[in-house]
Design a protein around this motif. Structure first.
Motif, PDB file in Angstrom:
ATOM      1  N   MET A   1     -55.976 -52.241 -15.919  1.00  0.00           N
ATOM      2  CA  MET A   1     -54.941 -53.509 -15.304  1.00  0.00           C
ATOM      3  C   MET A   1     -53.649 -53.084 -14.619  1.00  0.00           C
ATOM      4  N   ALA A   2     -53.255 -52.064 -15.100  1.00  0.00           N
ATOM      5  CA  ALA A   2     -51.878 -51.469 -14.376  1.00  0.00           C
ATOM      6  C   ALA A   2     -52.127 -50.971 -12.907  1.00  0.00           C
ATOM      7  N   PHE A   3     -53.416 -50.422 -12.481  1.00  0.00           N
ATOM      8  CA  PHE A   3     -53.568 -50.007 -11.474  1.00  0.00           C
ATOM      9  C   PHE A   3     -54.105 -51.286 -10.444  1.00  0.00           C
ATOM     10  N   VAL A   4     -54.529 -52.239 -11.205  1.00  0.00           N
ATOM     11  CA  VAL A   4     -54.730 -53.656 -10.495  1.00  0.00           C
ATOM     12  C   VAL A   4     -53.443 -54.318 -10.133  1.00  0.00           C
ATOM     13  N   LYS A   5     -52.631 -54.351 -11.101  1.00  0.00           N
ATOM     14  CA  LYS A   5     -51.316 -54.854 -10.754  1.00  0.00           C
ATOM     15  C   LYS A   5     -50.653 -54.063  -9.649  1.00  0.00           C
ATOM     16  N   ASP A   6     -50.752 -52.582  -9.887  1.00  0.00           N
ATOM     17  CA  ASP A   6     -50.208 -51.819  -8.660  1.00  0.00           C
ATOM     18  C   ASP A   6     -50.587 -52.101  -7.265  1.00  0.00           C
ATOM     19  N   ALA A   7     -51.937 -52.369  -7.180  1.00  0.00           N
ATOM     20  CA  ALA A   7     -52.484 -52.990  -5.895  1.00  0.00           C
ATOM     21  C   ALA A   7     -52.238 -54.174  -5.171  1.00  0.00           C
ATOM     22  N   GLY A   8     -51.479 -54.968  -6.214  1.00  0.00           N
ATOM     23  CA  GLY A   8     -51.241 -56.394  -5.973  1.00  0.00           C
ATOM     24  C   GLY A   8     -52.098 -57.409  -6.374  1.00  0.00           C
ATOM     25  N   GLY A   9     -53.231 -56.908  -7.214  1.00  0.00           N
ATOM     26  CA  GLY A   9     -54.040 -57.937  -7.621  1.00  0.00           C
ATOM     27  C   GLY A   9     -53.600 -58.412  -9.098  1.00  0.00           C
ATOM     28  N   GLU A  10     -54.534 -59.224  -9.387  1.00  0.00           N
ATOM     29  CA  GLU A  10     -54.218 -60.006 -10.703  1.00  0.00           C
ATOM     30  C   GLU A  10     -55.440 -60.164 -11.617  1.00  0.00           C
ATOM     31  N   ILE A  11     -55.355 -60.302 -12.805  1.00  0.00           N
ATOM     32  CA  ILE A  11     -56.534 -60.660 -13.942  1.00  0.00           C
ATOM     33  C   ILE A  11     -56.889 -62.027 -13.590  1.00  0.00           C
ATOM     34  N   ALA A  12     -56.042 -62.874 -13.654  1.00  0.00           N
ATOM     35  CA  ALA A  12     -56.282 -64.429 -13.279  1.00  0.00           C
ATOM     36  C   ALA A  12     -55.107 -65.198 -12.756  1.00  0.00           C
ATOM     37  N   VAL A  13     -55.433 -66.007 -11.779  1.00  0.00           N
ATOM     38  CA  VAL A  13     -54.361 -66.709 -11.174  1.00  0.00           C
ATOM     39  C   VAL A  13     -54.702 -68.498 -11.568  1.00  0.00           C
ATOM     40  N   ARG A  14     -53.540 -69.243 -11.352  1.00  0.00           N
ATOM     41  CA  ARG A  14     -53.692 -70.587 -11.725  1.00  0.00           C
ATOM     42  C   ARG A  14     -53.525 -71.297 -10.068  1.00  0.00           C
ATOM     43  N   GLN A  15     -54.684 -72.134 -10.176  1.00  0.00           N
ATOM     44  CA  GLN A  15     -54.884 -72.849  -8.903  1.00  0.00           C
ATOM     45  C   GLN A  15     -55.150 -74.315  -9.152  1.00  0.00           C
ATOM     46  N   ASP A  16     -54.472 -75.081  -8.481  1.00  0.00           N
ATOM     47  CA  ASP A  16     -54.611 -76.461  -8.737  1.00  0.00           C
ATOM     48  C   ASP A  16     -54.650 -77.093 -10.015  1.00  0.00           C
ATOM     49  N   GLY A  17     -53.824 -76.227 -11.059  1.00  0.00           N
ATOM     50  CA  GLY A  17     -53.774 -76.861 -12.483  1.00  0.00           C
ATOM     51  C   GLY A  17     -54.628 -76.215 -13.432  1.00  0.00           C
ATOM     52  N   ARG A  18     -55.616 -75.243 -12.742  1.00  0.00           N
ATOM     53  CA  ARG A  18     -56.708 -74.420 -13.664  1.00  0.00           C
ATOM     54  C   ARG A  18     -56.458 -72.949 -13.362  1.00  0.00           C
ATOM     55  N   TRP A  19     -56.806 -72.258 -14.283  1.00  0.00           N
ATOM     56  CA  TRP A  19     -56.864 -70.801 -14.034  1.00  0.00           C
ATOM     57  C   TRP A  19     -58.304 -70.443 -13.823  1.00  0.00           C
ATOM     58  N   HIS A  20     -58.228 -69.189 -12.784  1.00  0.00           N
ATOM     59  CA  HIS A  20     -59.544 -68.524 -12.481  1.00  0.00           C
ATOM     60  C   HIS A  20     -59.397 -67.215 -12.277  1.00  0.00           C
ATOM     61  N   GLY A  21     -60.458 -66.492 -12.852  1.00  0.00           N
ATOM     62  CA  GLY A  21     -60.526 -64.995 -12.765  1.00  0.00           C
ATOM     63  C   GLY A  21     -60.251 -64.493 -11.304  1.00  0.00           C
ATOM     64  N   ALA A  22     -59.612 -63.452 -11.183  1.00  0.00           N
ATOM     65  CA  ALA A  22     -59.219 -62.952 -10.016  1.00  0.00           C
ATOM     66  C   ALA A  22     -59.473 -61.420  -9.647  1.00  0.00           C
ATOM     67  N   LEU A  23     -60.378 -60.879 -10.737  1.00  0.00           N
ATOM     68  CA  LEU A  23     -60.497 -59.506 -10.700  1.00  0.00           C
ATOM     69  C   LEU A  23     -61.374 -59.273  -9.301  1.00  0.00           C
ATOM     70  N   SER A  24     -62.215 -60.012  -8.780  1.00  0.00           N
ATOM     71  CA  SER A  24     -63.003 -59.690  -7.613  1.00  0.00           C
ATOM     72  C   SER A  24     -62.248 -59.696  -6.229  1.00  0.00           C
ATOM     73  N   SER A  25     -60.915 -60.108  -6.224  1.00  0.00           N
ATOM     74  CA  SER A  25     -60.212 -60.260  -5.047  1.00  0.00           C
ATOM     75  C   SER A  25     -60.168 -58.715  -4.410  1.00  0.00           C
ATOM     76  N   ALA A  26     -59.828 -58.709  -3.219  1.00  0.00           N
ATOM     77  CA  ALA A  26     -59.927 -57.231  -2.361  1.00  0.00           C
ATOM     78  C   ALA A  26     -58.693 -56.450  -3.258  1.00  0.00           C
ATOM     79  N   ARG A  27     -57.612 -56.763  -3.619  1.00  0.00           N
ATOM     80  CA  ARG A  27     -56.832 -56.260  -4.270  1.00  0.00           C
ATOM     81  C   ARG A  27     -56.938 -55.584  -5.301  1.00  0.00           C
ATOM     82  N   SER A  28     -57.529 -56.467  -6.121  1.00  0.00           N
ATOM     83  CA  SER A  28     -58.024 -56.073  -7.536  1.00  0.00           C
ATOM     84  C   SER A  28     -59.184 -55.039  -7.449  1.00  0.00           C
ATOM     85  N   VAL A  29     -59.611 -55.169  -6.596  1.00  0.00           N
ATOM     86  CA  VAL A  29     -61.075 -54.244  -6.493  1.00  0.00           C
ATOM     87  C   VAL A  29     -60.385 -52.891  -6.035  1.00  0.00           C
TER      88      VAL A  29
END
Length: 430
Positions: free
Chosen positions: A208-236
């Motif tokens: 996950m440190a490499f995910v963070k280094d690439a600008g990715g996230e484990i999960a993000v909050r949108q519209d009051g709810r949390w969602h997994g974000a590992l499949s974003s381009a930066r996380s990948v």
């Protein structure tokens, strides 16, 4: 990991708090020197084992202000601490101060377990490390006080690097790869069990440190709810960089988790690894499976990331909170104030522990074992501050995703998408 608290317990906590406040009204204030009673503090065994002098010094300072208040410090194991806290919160006899991991606080806060604190009363509150500060906040209010953190760094065999013609730790990612190539060529050619870089397949703090280094996230909050974000381009991209390093330099079991680095590294078949600074010493201690013959042969360095910046480390740390049902909330906050002030933070630094604020990170000796950790800590991160994060950790979703990637069972993108679906199913629970 956060542990779920029933709404009933939260309601009882709120009712008790109202009763405590009402009971204090109307009477003449009691001078500090005349206050009587007992203050119960729950700390984890880290304080007992690593800085008992700090606990004793703070209790002595507190006793000068409140000579008739008895302070009882009880030490808890991390594995059973939250279970005990949950049981206490459901009853009437609660500790007045509790230590929490910074990834544990959110669910307790949203369920009303802790009372608010005023950051202005605590030293360096404007410079609190975000990974601790943010874990204590909800809706603009603060519910706990940062205590200390630890940050992972690169750890390497100085003697092995010297043998391949390198006289210092790498300062950039290309230098890191070049050094690992040299270690692999010299030692890996003769020993197929030698890993130039030790990286177990389920080591999620590293990945996950490499995910963070690439600008990715484990999960993000949108519209009051949390969602997994590992499949974003930066996380990948970050996960791919992590797998590339593993593929190139790690020869061990890809279905293993981290935790046994000292024992593995102590066998002498590892050139570098990514871990906590104390693991360098543990790798030379026979009690943890290390080899005493390796003493003096390890160095630490701030690990460079593929981005060109330092790899952002997970900041595992602790906070201190006052249960809403405590009958001594003002005393509890004053004890915490002393235990986390700049003087106390200096004692933690002397014990090779990172302080709770960026200002005092500069007091950590750059040439000491913790110097690289202090350097990297300003880029540190913490797990998503979501109410259901504890459920995510318990499900082992990150470890299983990484094992699938490391063993080639799934592509990075497919494994990340599957992990996001599993995260979405539980991360909003509380």
């Amino acid at each position: 990991m956060a542990v779920r608290i029933s709404r009933l317990a939260a309601g009882l906590a709120a009712m008790a708090l109202l009763g405590t406040v009402a009971g204090c009204g109307g009477g003449k204030p009691v001078a500090a020197a005349d206050r009587t009673g007992e203050l119960t503090v729950w700390l984890t065994v880290d304080a007992q084992e690593s800085w008992p002098d700090l606990v004793a010094a703070v209790n002595a300072r507190f006793r000068k202000a409140y000579p008739k208040i008895k302070v009882t410090v009880q030490y808890q194991q991390w594995t059973t601490k939250n279970q005990k806290i949950d049981a206490a919160l459901a009853g009437r006899n609660v500790p007045d101060v509790v230590e929490m991991g910074n990834s544990e606080t959110t669910n307790y806060i949203v369920n009303g377990a802790f009372t608010t604190v005023d950051p202005a009363k605590f030293d360096h509150s404007a410079e609190w490390l975000p990974a601790l500060r943010d874990a204590c906040r909800d809706n603009g209010k603060t519910y706990c006080v940062p205590y200390y953190v630890g940050a992972r760094v690169g750890i390497y065999r100085t003697d092995l690097l010297t043998q391949v013609g390198v006289d210092r730790a790498p300062r950039s990612f290309p230098e890191l790869r070049a050094d690992l190539d040299k270690l692999k060529a010299k030692f890996g050619a003769a020993d197929k069990n030698f890993s130039a870089f030790y990286m177990p397949g389920r080591y999620w703090y590293a990945a996950m440190a490499f995910v963070k280094d690439a600008g990715g996230e484990i999960a993000v909050r949108q519209d009051g709810r949390w969602h997994g974000a590992l499949s974003s381009a930066r996380s990948v991209a970050g996960l791919t960089a992590w797998k590339d390093l593993l593929d190139a330099y790690y020869t061990g079991d890809r279905s293993k988790d981290n935790g046994d680095e000292p024992a593995v590294v102590g066998q002498g078949k590892v050139g570098m690894f990514y871990g906590n600074t104390w693991e360098a010493e543990a790798a030379t201690d026979s009690r943890s499976g290390g080899d005493p013959a390796l003493r003096g042969k390890f160095g630490t360095f701030a690990f460079p990331g593929p981005s060109g910046k330092l790899l952002p480390p997970f900041l595992g740390g602790s906070t201190l909170a006052v249960p809403a049902k405590s009958g001594n909330q003002d005393l509890a906050q004053d004890w915490i104030r002393l235990f986390t002030d700049r003087t106390s933070q200096r004692r933690l630094i002397a014990a090779d522990t990172l302080p709770n604020n960026t200002a005092q990170l500069r007091e950590v000796a750059a040439g000491g074992v913790n110097g690289p950790a202090a350097q990297a800590a300003e880029r540190g991160w913490v797990t998503p501050l979501a109410p259901g994060w504890g459920a995510v950790e318990k499900s082992n979703v990150l470890q299983e995703m990484l094992q699938d990637i490391a063993t080639g069972k799934r592509s990075v993108a497919d494994a990340a998408r599957a992990a996001d679906r599993r995260i979405d199913a539980v991360i909003n629970e509380h």
